[in-house]
Design a protein around this motif. Structure first.
Motif: not given
Length: 300
Positions: A234-242
């Motif tokens: 979830d954390s990687v997905q949150r950062l990738a979305a940026l």
């Protein structure tokens, strides 16, 4: 299982001639942003060169025995005897807090962290045991790594609820748990820069060869010290979305450019196949959650 997303050398945000000329041995990747690799981890300096006393911030504090190197780099970059306004911690693993107690004492500097990370920074809790069975030489050695807490409780302060980062205008902290309960990454929208800690990294930290060569690749958090893979995803997905254009991680070279954003998106989309180990005691049995440590298993 493929456990890497290779990146070309052109993606590495370094100018070899500039780096070779720097007396402080840091890599400057933005006017106010530089980092130095010390052993297996990076320490990051925020602030303009020559900024002076209390006009800069240290992010993370390296491995044990690097106090002198960090102080020397800071003095050459910001000025003799220039102390930081604060030390900001992405998390409290041994390779990020090695010099923290000495530096915070020497500089009389406040230390900021997420509230869920405070038990590992105020001496009250130890991290869950590592997982040496995930593969790789560094993982096999992981039972030898320190996981007991440091204690900077008298200087420790919580990051603000509004997401602001003290003494770093324009930056926001983002809760990115999984590798640890209170892990945070730092984000600046103006130049789309991320200081990722170990939410994701740019080297295969499980491999002693990769650690030595620093071959650039987009990689999940160090497997042997990640007890919650669902949160890590979830954390990687949150950062990738940026869609970052510049990333500095806790391990591996800093990188910039469109290729970095695409590689991070690939990591997010294929996280289970690329980042999660085939086997390991935490793969199907996470032991931490966003609310903190659920339980601490024994080493047996």
């Amino acid at each position: 299982m493929e456990q890497q997303i290779p990146l070309s050398n052109e993606a590495v945000a370094l100018n070899p001639e500039q780096d070779a000329a720097r007396d402080d041995a840091t890599h400057q990747i933005a006017p106010d942003l530089a980092y130095r690799r010390l052993a297996i981890a990076n320490v990051i300096f925020y602030g303009l060169p020559g900024a002076g006393d209390r006009q800069w911030v240290l992010i993370d504090a390296g491995v044990m025995g690097t106090t002198g190197l960090i102080v020397s780099a800071a003095a050459q970059r910001f000025g003799e005897n220039a102390r930081p306004a604060a030390i900001v911690m992405t998390h409290g693993h041994f390779d990020h807090v090695g010099a923290l107690e000495e530096l915070s004492e020497r500089w009389d500097a406040p230390v900021y962290a997420h509230p869920l990370e405070m038990p590992y920074l105020n001496g009250s809790a130890a991290y869950t045991p590592p997982d040496p069975g995930v593969g790789g030489m560094m993982a096999l050695l992981s039972p030898l790594y320190p996981r007991g807490p440091v204690n900077v409780g008298h200087r420790l302060q919580a990051l603000a609820d509004d997401g602001s980062v003290p003494f770093m205008p324009g930056w926001q902290w983002i809760h990115t748990p999984g590798h640890t309960p209170g892990h945070v990454s730092l984000w600046r929208e103006a130049d789309r820069a991320i200081i990722a800690g170990d939410a994701f990294i740019t080297t295969a930290q499980e491999s002693a060869y990769a650690v030595a060569t620093q071959r650039p690749e987009m990689h999940g958090p160090p497997m042997y010290f990640t007890p919650n893979w669902q949160e890590a995803r979830d954390s990687v997905q949150r950062l990738a979305a940026l869609q970052p254009q510049l990333v500095i991680t806790g391990h591996g070279p800093a990188m910039h450019g469109p290729e970095v954003s695409q590689a991070l998106l690939q990591l997010a989309q294929n996280f289970d196949a690329v980042a999660v180990p085939d086997h390991g005691k935490y793969v199907d049995n996470p032991v931490t959650a966003a609310s903190g440590t659920a339980y601490v298993p024994t080493d047996s």
